[in-house]
Design an enzyme around this catalytic site. Structure first.
Site, short mmCIF file in Angstrom:
data_model
loop_
_atom_site.label_atom_id
_atom_site.label_comp_id
_atom_site.label_asym_id
_atom_site.label_seq_id
_atom_site.Cartn_x
_atom_site.Cartn_y
_atom_site.Cartn_z
N ASP A 8 0.71 -1.07 0.00
CA ASP A 8 -0.08 -0.15 -0.09
C ASP A 8 0.83 1.31 -0.11
O ASP A 8 2.16 0.98 -0.12
CB ASP A 8 -1.07 -0.05 1.17
CG ASP A 8 -0.41 0.22 2.68
OD1 ASP A 8 0.96 0.29 2.59
OD2 ASP A 8 -1.02 0.23 3.75
N HIS A 9 0.29 2.28 0.25
CA HIS A 9 1.08 3.52 0.33
C HIS A 9 2.22 3.67 1.21
O HIS A 9 3.47 4.12 1.12
CB HIS A 9 0.28 4.71 0.36
CG HIS A 9 -0.62 4.72 1.64
ND1 HIS A 9 -1.66 3.81 1.50
CD2 HIS A 9 -0.74 5.28 2.70
CE1 HIS A 9 -2.36 4.05 2.74
NE2 HIS A 9 -1.94 4.73 3.60
N CYS A 65 3.16 -3.31 4.03
CA CYS A 65 2.15 -1.94 4.44
C CYS A 65 2.81 -1.21 5.68
O CYS A 65 4.16 -1.56 5.73
CB CYS A 65 0.84 -2.61 4.94
SG CYS A 65 0.74 -3.63 6.35
N GLY A 66 2.15 -0.58 6.43
CA GLY A 66 3.05 0.20 7.36
C GLY A 66 3.52 -0.72 8.59
O GLY A 66 4.44 -0.62 8.79
N THR A 67 2.60 -1.42 9.13
CA THR A 67 3.16 -2.28 10.37
C THR A 67 3.36 -3.77 9.75
O THR A 67 3.87 -4.76 10.35
CB THR A 67 2.10 -2.37 11.16
OG1 THR A 67 0.86 -2.93 10.73
CG2 THR A 67 1.90 -0.90 12.08
N GLY A 68 2.82 -3.90 8.51
CA GLY A 68 2.53 -5.61 8.06
C GLY A 68 1.60 -6.33 8.64
O GLY A 68 1.14 -7.34 8.32
N GLY A 70 -1.96 -5.28 8.58
CA GLY A 70 -3.18 -5.75 7.77
C GLY A 70 -2.84 -6.52 6.58
O GLY A 70 -3.78 -7.19 6.42
N HIS A 98 10.18 -23.76 9.13
CA HIS A 98 9.13 -24.33 10.14
C HIS A 98 7.79 -24.05 9.42
O HIS A 98 7.13 -24.95 9.73
CB HIS A 98 9.26 -23.68 11.70
CG HIS A 98 10.48 -24.46 12.43
ND1 HIS A 98 10.55 -24.04 13.72
CD2 HIS A 98 11.75 -24.85 11.67
CE1 HIS A 98 11.82 -24.52 14.07
NE2 HIS A 98 12.28 -25.01 13.06
N ASN A 99 7.59 -23.11 9.04
CA ASN A 99 6.18 -22.76 8.63
C ASN A 99 5.86 -22.66 7.24
O ASN A 99 4.66 -22.68 6.53
CB ASN A 99 5.82 -21.32 9.18
CG ASN A 99 6.00 -21.19 10.71
OD1 ASN A 99 6.85 -20.14 10.86
ND2 ASN A 99 5.40 -21.94 11.51
N ARG A 109 6.84 1.10 7.74
CA ARG A 109 7.12 2.23 8.55
C ARG A 109 8.01 1.73 9.74
O ARG A 109 8.23 2.83 10.55
CB ARG A 109 5.77 2.66 9.13
CG ARG A 109 5.02 3.34 7.86
CD ARG A 109 3.61 4.09 8.48
NE ARG A 109 3.08 5.10 7.53
CZ ARG A 109 1.80 5.33 7.36
NH1 ARG A 109 0.87 4.47 8.21
NH2 ARG A 109 1.55 5.79 6.53
N ARG A 132 8.24 -32.93 11.27
CA ARG A 132 7.34 -32.72 12.13
C ARG A 132 6.38 -31.51 11.88
O ARG A 132 5.29 -31.15 12.01
CB ARG A 132 7.68 -32.74 13.64
CG ARG A 132 8.76 -31.16 13.90
CD ARG A 132 9.29 -31.48 15.38
NE ARG A 132 10.23 -30.12 15.60
CZ ARG A 132 11.32 -30.04 14.96
NH1 ARG A 132 12.00 -30.81 14.18
NH2 ARG A 132 12.01 -28.83 15.46
N HIS A 133 7.27 -30.65 11.04
CA HIS A 133 6.53 -29.30 10.67
C HIS A 133 5.41 -29.65 9.45
O HIS A 133 4.53 -28.76 9.50
CB HIS A 133 7.74 -28.32 10.14
CG HIS A 133 8.73 -28.12 11.21
ND1 HIS A 133 8.70 -27.37 12.51
CD2 HIS A 133 10.00 -28.33 11.05
CE1 HIS A 133 9.47 -27.37 12.82
NE2 HIS A 133 10.50 -27.94 12.40
N ARG A 136 2.13 -30.13 11.24
CA ARG A 136 1.61 -28.97 11.65
C ARG A 136 0.93 -27.95 10.47
O ARG A 136 -0.09 -27.50 10.95
CB ARG A 136 2.62 -28.20 12.53
CG ARG A 136 2.86 -28.83 13.80
CD ARG A 136 4.36 -28.57 14.41
NE ARG A 136 4.87 -29.36 15.46
CZ ARG A 136 5.94 -29.42 15.96
NH1 ARG A 136 6.92 -28.51 15.43
NH2 ARG A 136 6.26 -30.23 17.05
C1 RB5 Z 1 -2.13 2.55 6.49
O1 RB5 Z 1 -2.12 3.87 7.12
C2 RB5 Z 1 -1.82 1.56 7.47
O2 RB5 Z 1 -3.01 1.35 8.18
C3 RB5 Z 1 -1.27 0.13 6.72
O3 RB5 Z 1 -0.43 0.69 6.05
C4 RB5 Z 1 -1.08 -0.96 7.59
O4 RB5 Z 1 -0.12 -0.50 8.46
C5 RB5 Z 1 -2.33 -1.68 8.18
O5 RB5 Z 1 -2.08 -2.46 8.77
#
Ligand code: RB5
Length: 145
Positions: A8-9, A65-68, A70, A98-99, A109, A132-133, A136
């Site tokens: 995303d942005h 994305c920002g945090t990963g 979403g 493992h996964n 971010r 074993r993985h 799972r």
């Molecule tokens: C966008 O502002 C932010 O919410 C998105 O990039 C992401 O971090 C969501 O999980």
């Protein structure tokens, strides 16, 4: 080896950087967007990358994305997708070993370009260990039914 990458942005800048890094290693990479820094909705890009991976059009996906968070939530709704949010190389390595993760998720971010390339390299250079993985992973597949 073929990758699909999407963001995303909030992940746009890191996507552009990582895309060039991947191409510099002579690995094919399909960019599904976004192609500009204006605000977009991350599930749209999770869906595009997830589909390419689940339909075996590419070997692996990368989502940013920002945090990963979403991107992880959205991609893991797609059948066959095992998306792993990784903040350090060791997580990426274990996500493969493992996964059997087939999508690497990064927080645009929260990490810098260089760390992102180290995380990517760890993902790329690790393989599923089975055993074993595998048992799972099969239990996770049952949850999809
Ligand atoms: C966008 O502002 C932010 O919410 C998105 O990039 C992401 O971090 C969501 O999980």
């Amino acid at each position: 080896m073929k990758f699909a990458i999407g963001s995303d942005h909030a992940g746009f800048e890191l996507k552009e950087h990582l895309k060039k890094y991947i191409a510099s290693k002579n690995i094919d990479v399909i960019d599904v967007g976004t192609d500009r820094p204006e605000s977009v909705d991350y599930p749209d890009f999770a869906a595009k990358v997830g589909k390419l991976v689940s339909e075996n059009e590419v070997d692996f996906g990368i989502l940013i994305c920002g945090t990963g968070i979403g991107m992880s939530i959205a991609a893991n709704k797609i059948k066959g997708i095992r998306a792993a949010l990784c903040l350090m190389p060791e997580m990426a390595s274990l996500a493969r070993k493992h996964n059997n993760a087939n999508v690497l998720v990064l927080p645009g971010r929260l990490i810098g370009f260089e760390l992102a390339t180290w995380i990517f390299d760890a993902f790329l250079n690790s393989s599923f260990e089975g055993g074993r993985h595998e048992r799972r992973i099969n239990k996770i597949k049952e949850l999809e039914e």
